[in-house]
Design an enzyme around this catalytic site. Structure first.
Site, mmCIF file in Angstrom:
data_model
loop_
_atom_site.group_PDB
_atom_site.id
_atom_site.type_symbol
_atom_site.label_atom_id
_atom_site.label_comp_id
_atom_site.label_asym_id
_atom_site.label_seq_id
_atom_site.Cartn_x
_atom_site.Cartn_y
_atom_site.Cartn_z
ATOM 1 N N GLY A 84 -11.820 -58.415 -10.600
ATOM 2 C CA GLY A 84 -12.118 -57.290 -11.484
ATOM 3 C C GLY A 84 -10.884 -56.419 -11.678
ATOM 4 N N CYS A 85 -10.960 -55.546 -12.662
ATOM 5 C CA CYS A 85 -9.797 -54.729 -13.005
ATOM 6 C C CYS A 85 -9.505 -53.700 -11.910
ATOM 7 C CB CYS A 85 -10.004 -54.051 -14.359
ATOM 8 S SG CYS A 85 -11.582 -53.201 -14.553
#
Lengths: 345, 345, 345, 345
Positions: free
Chosen positions: D148-149
């Site tokens: 994920g970011c």
């Protein structure tokens, strides 16, 4: 009707004072000074004021200022400090929006502001103007040091926790973010639109002038030493501060009463709004308004209390709070001139 | 004190009405309807209103609305048209912020809005509520069609030229730009931040619903056929419209008297500000304020008159103008509730 | 592999040249000059270049520049004009991104730029570097005047109309809007984030330096006098220009063949994209890319042709077009280093 | 040259994959699927891709996907999980940009994603694709869970501290801020420009899906239980994440060697840049680039280590890291297609 003067009115705090005072029914702005722009009508520099003021910027003139009931300083640090004694002697009351009278320890002040304080006797008498803490003293004050923007958002969020001794005072973290108007209105490359737009960064992460001010306020609230880490950040927008505060609760059972504690601490405060538990205050909900909104969070069974606190840096963080202080000092209704809702969207 | 109802209050015009009316001393908002959000406190949807309203959205209820002195419609087109007859019959006055009663030619209306008008008899009696043109009629009107945002900025800028027959009415160009709040508050991909931020484009360049409205107003002003090209554009910001208007002057000698002509046309208008010749009005100078500011330009020895006109699309382009109309209709001071300066910066 | 120098590299065009050249396989940047920042690594000023360049800014040094195959000037006007003769004499080729060699009429140049041209002999020999018009001459040019940003967007949009004599050349209107990076990277109050953010305005509406440049290019295209009105506007964003162009078609029957005409005019142009009729080009569709996208519109049965044309002011409007010119001058593939798609969103 | 498919390409991660792959010399995108937009050319939805792709969105078709060497999933959670077994069986390699295979503990996954995992056997075999931690395993992986970011920015910043046991693992705080593109491209009111522009707020402060992912990664790095508080915030801009990380150092003498420790940890990493001590990484310095930049800070004599870490959420936080993983999996040069500098300004 009182007569008010503004020293150093060309910056964003200056225009914001004028915007707020334009609808204040008990105030007349009788002068606004600026060496560099003397002679220019304020409405030429700030066209939102066209039709509201005939006033022009003028050279600072002691005789004019001394005829005021109240003078606001919206100047860089070092200016108010020198002009205050003469005004005090003349019985004028002062709200200083700069940092000149905010720190009680003048060695610390000298370290952070790079000069020696020249009027320590007035620094001693100055009242730190956070109404939620010092309302009664403000009423009688002749000289009020208006709090900084970050310190306002951070102190209001931590106060109920520290005053009640619920958290470890040695482990406070304040991660704060401000719109670019907080950097003022000077032609510096770092605040160009091309530099700030569509980008985000921390700044002053190794130390910022508002850190000692925050520490002083939290120390008072905790009645003892605090350890606080404060990192400011620059938002690609104009107005608004959000501070996310982290503190370690001593007894996790206390989580259950936190919301009520905050609500009761601020129940009678016209300008602090404790939102429902788990809310996410938006800076736009206070844009242009003299409000601080805050909300509490906890993650699962963690022992960390999270407080998110928002203000408009130019209003509750500067000009609005200054007017609130003025209202208190002159026995006016505290919300006078500060009643309009925030501009959303 | 009059009792006011708002139908369709969840959009940006709805919240803007509430924001403005919150400080209007002669108005009490007695209901605000929304089918989808019935039961939700308005301050839950719009936290800037916390502390200002206890009101919750309610199902539209004719009996409640009929007890109002005035009802504002902040609904999509097609809604006011159907509800108006019942309210008219009950003697309620209406300011419709939608497009239902703006066009006198109902064939044109049907073409642009994709439905047949259902209450042509009321359309005929509706007054187009641009106070700078129709103040006297608005005073007596029971039903006021509040002008669109672009049409307000464009008409005010062209009016002095056309009323005095100074320009070729067949060669009018209006290049207009609006902030994204004009697109409303609905979950459409085209108005996502990721789509609009840091970008700019024309839209509706082959034809936009405000074109016939503009044409109707300009035709009245010119007392004859006009040819007008109108291209709207979408700005990466929230509030504000700027319209740059181009017209061919018939007699270049008239350039000399244009500024005075504009100033005298709007001298008594509280909400139109003709700035000095050669100024560049900024949208932020009217943000949150019920103002139109404009300025004139000419390039060298060209025969083109250039007018730059700015408004806040949600205020003078919608809710503010609606309140102005209300003030006129009920004989209140026209500027009541609309006196605060714009929010700048 | 050619050796390239950049004079005046601290501004936004300078960093954009470096960004583009970082991935150009046939170019080595051998020096970048800046008097004020001599000694500072470029990657310290522009951290996006960390890892891409070891280069530091240096004092301008004729001997170093004369060892280059090509020198780009990214300087304020008045600088290239003086340095060019020495470079020309040394056989160095030059692409000047400033305005020094753009106008053939030096009286006009002196009027707009406030100084006398000092090297008129070189001005005469300079080639105006709009590849879509002058590709063959650019190939052989020693000195190329890189077009301005607005002039690029405006000329490309009008060219097919004027070259084919389809519109009234005396009635051209160009309403153009630019992101704030076009104003450069200097510490001026007018381009602060607090001044530009969330606001929009026209500027230079009574006359802008790009007007004579636009007029010169359109005059060439029309093979005769043109009348053009040009109003620039400032967008609250960083990159991108949109120009909405208005022209009066002589024969409305020609509307039917306009789209094909534009498509065929630009069919072989790698950096001009004629979008389907009725499209609305977005500036973000060219952000960071050396592209001009445009589309045609007509409103109902009007005789006005509307063209919307977009570029990135720093790329096709400055550094990208400069690299395109370099590619043409040195017989490289014209798209070399300019092939990446725009950054969207 | 490998053949690549993209499932679910209409969102921002989809277009970003296409943007990056457009200049990747060893990849051919052979299909991009979207149920809702099947038949539409990708360049019609994303005009920045005009001239770069002839491809249209297509219905997901197993036979076409099975002919690919690699399939990227840019889908909501729950999709990849179901389609992976068939692709695995066909020998296709997969990089899943969704959250389906990121968490090893499937009870935790079910809690946060509101569904039962349907292919736990593949979840077990999936490799968490943070190259800075798992490069060697990624080389051989058939199924890579792209991080994920937020977890990318947070883990990279904390890793050197935890791997070396220098900080109290029970007192980690990550205050993270993301541009709005992280919320995806769906027509939801919360991500409208009118809701996000010029405002800032925390969200998910009581718990966010990336918290367990961060905790899992930090637990591995610390080889033991960690206590981490993670508060995400929404920035009024499109791209970019900044995470400010706070940790309590065990031995303040270690402060002296932190900078070198970070530099040596990431010396050979092409996409992690440790900036000089006391720097303030800006998100724009990585806009459009597959980079994480970070810097260290300490306030006076505090025992808190502060790390500021920035990435572009769509690049190093999604599509760029996915391409980096692809490069590793197929033995290509790891930086292939990812070499262009960030777009600044």
């Amino acid at each position: 009707m009182i007569k008010v003067g503004i020293v150093g009115g060309t910056g964003y705090t200056g225009v914001e004072l004028l915007r707020i005072l334009a609808v204040h029914p008990e105030v007349q702005v009788s002068c606004i000074t600026s060496r560099s722009e003397a002679g220019m009508p304020v409405a030429d520099m700030y066209p939102n004021l066209r039709g509201h003021y005939d006033l022009a910027f003028s050279e600072p003139d002691a005789s004019v200022l001394k005829a005021c009931d109240l003078v606001f300083f919206a100047t860089p640090h070092g200016v108010a400090m020198r002009m205050v004694p003469e005004l005090m002697a003349a019985g004028v009351r002062v709200v200083d929006l700069s940092a000149d009278f905010r720190l009680k320890d003048l060695d610390v002040w000298a370290d952070w502001y790079g000069m020696q304080h020249e009027t320590p006797e007035w620094n001693e008498r100055a009242v730190y103007g956070l109404p939620e803490v010092a309302r009664e003293v403000i009423k009688e004050a002749q000289l009020v040091a208006n709090p900084g923007c970050y310190p306002t958002a951070v102190q209001l969020g931590f106060l109920p926790l520290l005053e009640n001794g619920l958290v470890d005072p040695g482990r406070l973290i304040a991660d704060a973010k401000s719109g670019a108007s907080g950097a003022g209105r000077q032609g510096k490359i770092g605040v160009l639109h091309g530099e700030i737009g569509e980008s985000f960064k921390a700044y002053g992460a190794s130390g910022h002038r508002h850190l000692p001010e925050i520490r002083q306020g939290l120390t008072d609230a905790a009645s003892g030493r605090v350890g606080v880490t404060f990192v400011p950040h620059l938002l690609p927008m104009i107005r608004g501060i959000e501070a996310t505060l982290y503190a370690e609760i001593k007894n996790t059972a206390d989580f259950e009463r936190l919301q009520e504690l905050f609500e009761s601490r601020y129940r009678d405060e016209p300008f602090v709004d404790v939102m429902p538990y788990g809310s996410h205050p938006e800076t736009r909900s206070v844009r242009g308004a003299n409000q601080c909104r805050m909300a509490l969070h906890r993650q699962e069974d963690s022992n960390i209390v999270i407080v998110s606190s928002v203000i408009d840096n130019l209003v509750k963080g500067a000009a609005g709070q200054a007017v609130q202080n003025m209202n208190i000092m002159f026995g006016m209704k505290e919300t006078q001139g500060l009643e309009a809702p925030a501009l959303l969207p």
